[in-house]
Scaffold this motif. Sequence first.
Motif, PDB file in Angstrom:
ATOM      1  N   PRO A   1       0.829  -1.204   0.000  1.00 26.79           N
ATOM      2  CA  PRO A   1       0.000   0.000   0.000  1.00 26.79           C
ATOM      3  C   PRO A   1       0.863   1.253   0.000  1.00 26.79           C
ATOM      4  N   GLY A   2       0.603   2.136  -0.934  1.00 24.71           N
ATOM      5  CA  GLY A   2       1.379   3.359  -1.042  1.00 24.71           C
ATOM      6  C   GLY A   2       2.557   3.266  -1.979  1.00 24.71           C
ATOM      7  N   THR A   3       2.850   2.094  -2.510  1.00 23.63           N
ATOM      8  CA  THR A   3       3.960   1.946  -3.449  1.00 23.63           C
ATOM      9  C   THR A   3       3.639   2.674  -4.743  1.00 23.63           C
ATOM     10  N   THR A   4       4.566   3.495  -5.209  1.00 24.32           N
ATOM     11  CA  THR A   4       4.379   4.196  -6.473  1.00 24.32           C
ATOM     12  C   THR A   4       4.875   3.335  -7.627  1.00 24.32           C
ATOM     13  N   ALA A   5       4.386   3.637  -8.791  1.00 28.52           N
ATOM     14  CA  ALA A   5       4.758   2.859  -9.971  1.00 28.52           C
ATOM     15  C   ALA A   5       6.245   3.013 -10.263  1.00 28.52           C
ATOM     16  N   SER A   6       6.900   1.890 -10.540  1.00 24.77           N
ATOM     17  CA  SER A   6       8.308   1.907 -10.905  1.00 24.77           C
ATOM     18  C   SER A   6       8.619   0.669 -11.716  1.00 24.77           C
ATOM     19  N   ALA A   7       9.667   0.752 -12.510  1.00 21.71           N
ATOM     20  CA  ALA A   7      10.045  -0.394 -13.344  1.00 21.71           C
ATOM     21  C   ALA A   7      10.468  -1.574 -12.485  1.00 21.71           C
TER      22      ALA A   7
END
Length: 352
Positions: A146-152
């Motif tokens: 929860p709260g993780t932002t989009a990243s490769a």
Amino acid sequence: MTADLIAVVLLLAVTAYACAGGTDYGAGFWDLTAGGTERGRRPRWLIDHAMGPVWEVNNVWLIFVLVVMWTGFPTLFQAVFSAMWLPLALAVVGMVLRGAGFAFRKPTRRLAGRRLFGAVFAVASVVTPFFLGAAVGGIASGRVAPGTTASADAWTNPTSLVFGLVAIATTAFLGAVFLTGDARRFEEPELVGYFRRRALGSLGVLTVLAVVTGFVTHEDSPYVWHGLTHGLGLLFVAVAGAAALATGLLLVRTPGTWLRVAAVGVVASAVLAWGMAQRPYLLPTSLTVADAAGSPATLTWLAFVTLVALVIVVPAVVFLYWLDAHGELEELTEADLRRQGGTTGDGAPPDL
């Protein structure tokens, strides 16, 4: 208690989509690798006839997965689609292009158009399961919370990449097994041998990738690896291994109904093993089933809707699969229509 029940429903829906939808994606994989126009003509003919009656209904399971996630576990839905929006968007684009390619390539009269739509269908059938598998791998690796932002990194890590390859190999395996049975139903002995060899080869590749997955998860996803080597996770891994052995033995004999059962058992057991390995987390090790669950009233109504679907929708879908497996959904040819309705002297149907 209700939250745990809905979590089981979610896992079973994912399992159903992996088996039913995976078979269709696998047919697309073999369409892609069938060769040129003349060489691939017969395999593609079988793929079209086998997929035609049921390819759309398999998406029912995916829709059900999304509905359960959205309503039953909104925190899970938000976290996954926030962190994984790119691979999931690419998977959706692949689904749309795949469906359009399959729908348009058959009625298209120009050879160039059929080749174009056929290529779109085939390539999308490989791209889509890869991105779905990569998203699942990102979840299993614990990189989504929860709260993780989009990243490769969320979907290009070692676990994601190996899960994406496993997804492709799994669909190829299921597709080849089911096409072997379809070739037998259509009385095409050459195609029986053609797809049986590919089923054995894809089973071998899947076995190698399963071993690689064990090493990768040990280093990159320790929580899931521990779950796969203990308790219910280990039990389902063992069942998947036994089903794979049974599938291999059945493939070297005359293919029949039990071959498909064994192949589905391989995939279903593997998906269930992954689900059991993550317990009690939906997102290891940050979001448990209890923490992700929606309101009690929502879960109660969702359980009721699931019961209605179990009583009404599931039997209908199973009956559709049964009709297809017994050749009751074959397209009527022009000759069939003439035999049933009669013709005028010039070969045209009679006026009503």
